[in-house]
Design an enzyme around this catalytic site. Structure first.
Site, PDB file in Angstrom:
ATOM      1  NE  ARG A   1      -4.374  -1.314   2.024  1.00  7.03           N
ATOM      2  CZ  ARG A   1      -5.143  -1.856   2.733  1.00  7.03           C
ATOM      3  NH1 ARG A   1      -5.051  -1.497   3.951  1.00  7.03           N
ATOM      4  NH2 ARG A   1      -6.303  -2.117   2.327  1.00  7.03           N
TER       5      ARG A   1
ATOM      6  CE  LYS B   1     -16.444  -8.820  14.609  1.00  5.07           C
ATOM      7  NZ  LYS B   1     -17.015  -7.272  15.422  1.00  5.07           N
TER       8      LYS B   1
ATOM      9  N   GLY C   1      -6.441  -5.637   1.980  1.00  2.00           N
ATOM     10  CA  GLY C   1      -5.050  -5.716   2.446  1.00  2.00           C
ATOM     11  C   GLY C   1      -4.289  -6.816   3.010  1.00  2.00           C
TER      12      GLY C   1
ATOM     13  N   GLY D   1     -13.022  -3.938   1.997  1.00  2.00           N
ATOM     14  CA  GLY D   1     -14.521  -3.452   2.131  1.00  2.00           C
ATOM     15  C   GLY D   1     -14.875  -2.633   1.183  1.00  2.00           C
TER      16      GLY D   1
END
Ligand code: 3PG
Ligand code: MG
Length: 396
Positions: free
Chosen positions: A38, A200, A355, A378
């Protein structure tokens, strides 16, 4: 739809204060950066701004400290990395944004950089707080968001800040991400397979339910799959799982049936008794109380490879296992290799995002090819859903 205001290449920004929101949220362990992808992607544009003699104020977050100054989530390792990688003066600011902050920033010269400490050390960031956004906005003359991966967050340095700066733009990396994803959306060919990992399910539930309508196959891997195992009455030992997800999963299966989307979950897995241990292959019904599921097993890998071979488009976010330990990265690397092979040999359209996914793929010793490798996880999934992301809508 309104167009996003992209940063004009020939804009004169000499000696102007440019607030640059980047996503420097890289994996850091014991103050050492584990994967700098990144950061590396951000460097060319920072160098452009240095060349143009802008006064550069960089904002980023690291992890999710939620308003608490968690020392492990300091941006100091990233600051050191920037200092080494850039031929410019780079300063670090760890104060608060009080009255004197303007003073403190006044020494900054054209072509120099200040990196702010983790912006999520301030709880106002997460709350998209107006007053805090105003303080951030007052630091600069223009604002550039080059963090596509954060655009699904309604947070001060992404969203409300734009109210308090005269001109707000999207940076070149953000543009490249959107252009590439748009291209895939326009050209996607069925069968479309979406692979979702990570832990999650509650944070990805909307994405999953919306994607069911748009894809032919949905493959669930990673700790997310543990919730599906519990739903199917398997024991998951000490593995990560979320409480009370049976209702959500039941709805997912119902929606999938209605939309003719096939859901595939792992049938075997690698288990260990600790995250640092070695793996043992097991069928789902053989997991013991002291074991943790840490990767997908060989039968599952075969089924996923088969599905990838049959697909014309593959979208992937989230690793298949605990890839940080090499003993548990085989599932993730096998998926990456299968996608890459089909991209090269059969013109499969492929996008990978996130990531962790980036960091995992970089661990492969082979050179892999994909249609697009996104820094975003996301945000990428929500964009695919067709949502108007808060960070993008304010740049229109
Ligand atoms: C990411 O890694 O997903 C981005 O940096 C955004 O971080 P977040 O998911 O904690 O908001
Ligand atoms: Mg995220």
């Amino acid at each position: 739809m309104d167009k996003i205001n992209f940063f004009p290449k020939n804009l004169n920004i000499q000696n102007q204060k440019v607030i640059l929101r980047l996503d420097l949220n890289v994996p850091v362990k014991d103050k050492v950066i584990q994967d700098d992808t990144r950061i590396a992607l951000c460097l060319p544009f920072i160098n452009k701004l240095i060349e143009k003699k802008a006064k550069i104020i960089i904002i980023s977050h690291l992890g999710r400290p939620q308003g608490i100054k968690v020392p492990e989530l300091s941006l100091i390792p990233i600051y050191k990395h920037l200092k080494k990688s850039l031929q410019a003066n780079v300063y670090f600011f760890m104060g608060s944004f009080d009255e004197e902050v303007q003073d403190k920033f006044s020494h900054l010269k054209g072509g120099e950089i200040i990196l702010l400490e983790n912006i999520r050390y301030f709880k106002e960031e997460g709350a998209d707080e107006e007053n805090f956004s105003k303080k951030l906005g007052s630091l600069g003359d223009i604002y550039i968001n080059d963090a596509f991966s954060c655009c699904h967050r309604k947070q001060a340095s992404i969203h409300n800040i734009t109210k308090f700066v005269k001109n707000s733009y999207a940076g070149p990396l953000l543009k490249k991400e959107i252009d590439s994803i748009n291209l895939v959306i326009q050209n996607k060919k069925e069968p479309v397979t979406c692979i979702i990992g990570g832990s999650k399910i509650s944070t990805k539930i909307n994405v999953i339910t919306n994607l069911i309508k748009k894809v032919n196959n949905l493959i669930i891997v990673g700790a997310m799959a543990n919730n599906f195992f519990i739903y199917k009455n398997f024991k998951v030992g000490k593995s990560l799982f979320e409480e009370n997800t049976n209702k959500i999963i039941k709805e997912i299966y119902e929606k999938a049936k209605k939309n003719k989307c096939e859901i595939l979950i792992p049938e075997d897995c690698l288990v260990g008794t600790s995250f640092s241990g070695r793996g043992k292959n097991k069928n789902l019904d053989k997991i013991e109380n002291n074991e943790i599921i840490l990767d997908i097993g060989p039968k599952t890998i075969k089924s996923i490879e088969y599905k990838i071979d049959q697909s014309n488009t593959v979208l992937w976010n989230g690793p298949a296992g605990y890839f940080e330990n090499e003993n548990f990265m085989n599932g993730t690397i096998s998926i990456a290799k299968a996608i890459s092979k089909n991209t090269i040999e059969k013109s499969l359209i492929s996008i990978l995002g996130g990531g962790d996914t980036l960091a995992a793929v970089n661990k492969s010793k082979n050179k892999l090819s994909f249609t697009h490798l996104s820094t975003a996880g996301g945000a990428f999934l929500e964009y695919l859903e067709g949502k108007d992301l808060p960070g993008l809508s304010v740049l229109k």
